[in-house]
Design an enzyme around this catalytic site. Structure first.
Site, PDB file in Angstrom:
ATOM      1  CE  LYS A  18     -15.219  10.050  53.667  1.00  0.00           C
ATOM      2  NZ  LYS A  18     -14.219  10.100  52.593  1.00  0.00           N
ATOM      3  NE  ARG A  94     -15.337   3.475  51.922  1.00  0.00           N
ATOM      4  CZ  ARG A  94     -14.509   3.928  52.854  1.00  0.00           C
ATOM      5  NH1 ARG A  94     -14.959   4.495  53.934  1.00  0.00           N
ATOM      6  NH2 ARG A  94     -13.210   3.843  52.692  1.00  0.00           N
ATOM      7  NE  ARG A 134      -4.621  10.884  53.702  1.00  0.00           N
ATOM      8  CZ  ARG A 134      -5.860  10.421  53.785  1.00  0.00           C
ATOM      9  NH1 ARG A 134      -6.849  11.202  54.139  1.00  0.00           N
ATOM     10  NH2 ARG A 134      -6.124   9.171  53.469  1.00  0.00           N
ATOM     11  NE  ARG A 172      -4.986   6.147  55.286  1.00  0.00           N
ATOM     12  CZ  ARG A 172      -6.279   6.479  55.273  1.00  0.00           C
ATOM     13  NH1 ARG A 172      -6.710   7.476  56.032  1.00  0.00           N
ATOM     14  NH2 ARG A 172      -7.137   5.831  54.522  1.00  0.00           N
ATOM     15  NE  ARG A 183      -8.230   4.758  50.030  1.00  0.00           N
ATOM     16  CZ  ARG A 183      -7.604   5.766  50.639  1.00  0.00           C
ATOM     17  NH1 ARG A 183      -6.392   6.121  50.269  1.00  0.00           N
ATOM     18  NH2 ARG A 183      -8.200   6.422  51.599  1.00  0.00           N
TER      19      ARG A 183
END
Ligand code: AMP
Length: 229
Positions: A18, A94, A134, A172, A183
């Site tokens: 996104k 959300r 990532r 992260r 998550r």
């Protein structure tokens, strides 16, 4: 009647691309994007009061409370000027409460906005693989995204360094395995109720197959929306 301004809600699990697509649309079409995650991370790195308040939720992969989120989003919207071609909301709403308040805000005060939902379709397996590989540029004004996966087109040229600004690449804290699971669980907990809610409120939905390369995702996206070029 004046032309409506599109407000695209990018909705999909973490790691579905996104943010990357939102940044590309910002670059190519001059659209304005709000990533609540980026905004919260900025508050944390600057050590603001809000940053301290949301530290636990952010680091553990849980959600920041609705009241705080809405306050921050409302303030952000008020700061925007009116000459915007389109908005992208990445990572917001959300929860059902956020979605209800957002549509209410649009119906009552932002009537020039026309909401469309953009669903990023991707499997949990691909998400887990992407997020655990990532790395992001630690320079807050850059925030470029890379992958340490050997066959990825996003492998940095110099390991551990950003191609654009040469800053260090970091993982992260919420891209660690246990946090990714949390998550994803939270995403699935809210997703169906949100899809139903938008459908009940007549919000148009477009579906982007998000396991493809960024190039392909971008091409698909522009065929499905009005890019106004
Ligand atoms: P993201 O970068 O969108 O994956 O968001 C990172 C983290 O920011 C999430 O795991 C939440 O802790 C927090 N966050 C971002 N957007 C929201 C939101 N709309 N509601 C609640 N928490 C959020």
């Amino acid at each position: 009647m004046s032309k409506k301004i599109k407000a695209y809600i990018f909705f999909g699990p973490p790691g579905s691309g996104k943010g990357t697509l939102a940044r590309l649309c910002q670059e190519k079409f001059g659209w304005v994007q709000l990533s609540t995650g980026d905004l919260f991370r900025k508050h944390m790195s600057e050590g603001t009061e809000l940053g301290k308040q949301i530290d636990f939720a952010m680091k553990s992969g849980r959600l920041v409370d609705d009241e705080t989120v809405i306050k921050v989003v409302e303030q952000w919207i008020e700061e925007q000027c009116c000459a915007v071609k389109a908005f992208i909301f990445d990572g917001f709403p959300r929860t059902l409460v956020q979605a209800e308040l957002f549509l209410k805000l649009i119906n009552e005060r932002l009537t020039q906005l026309q909401v469309e939902l953009v669903e990023f379709e991707i499997s949990d397996e691909v998400v887990i693989d992407r997020l655990s590989n990532r790395r992001v540029c630690e320079n807050k004004t850059c925030q470029a995204i890379y992958s340490v996966k050997e066959d990825s087109p996003r492998l940095p040229r110099v390991p551990g360094k950003c191609d654009k600004c040469q800053s260090d690449l970091i993982q992260r804290s919420d891209d660690k395995p246990e946090t990714i699971q949390t998550r994803l669980k939270i995403y699935h907990q809210y997703a169906q109720a949100l899809f139903d809610f938008y459908q009940d409120h007549g919000v148009k939905k477009i579906v982007v197959p998000a396991e493809a390369s960024l190039d392909q995702v971008f091409k698909t996206f522009v065929t499905l929306v009005d890019v106004g070029q």
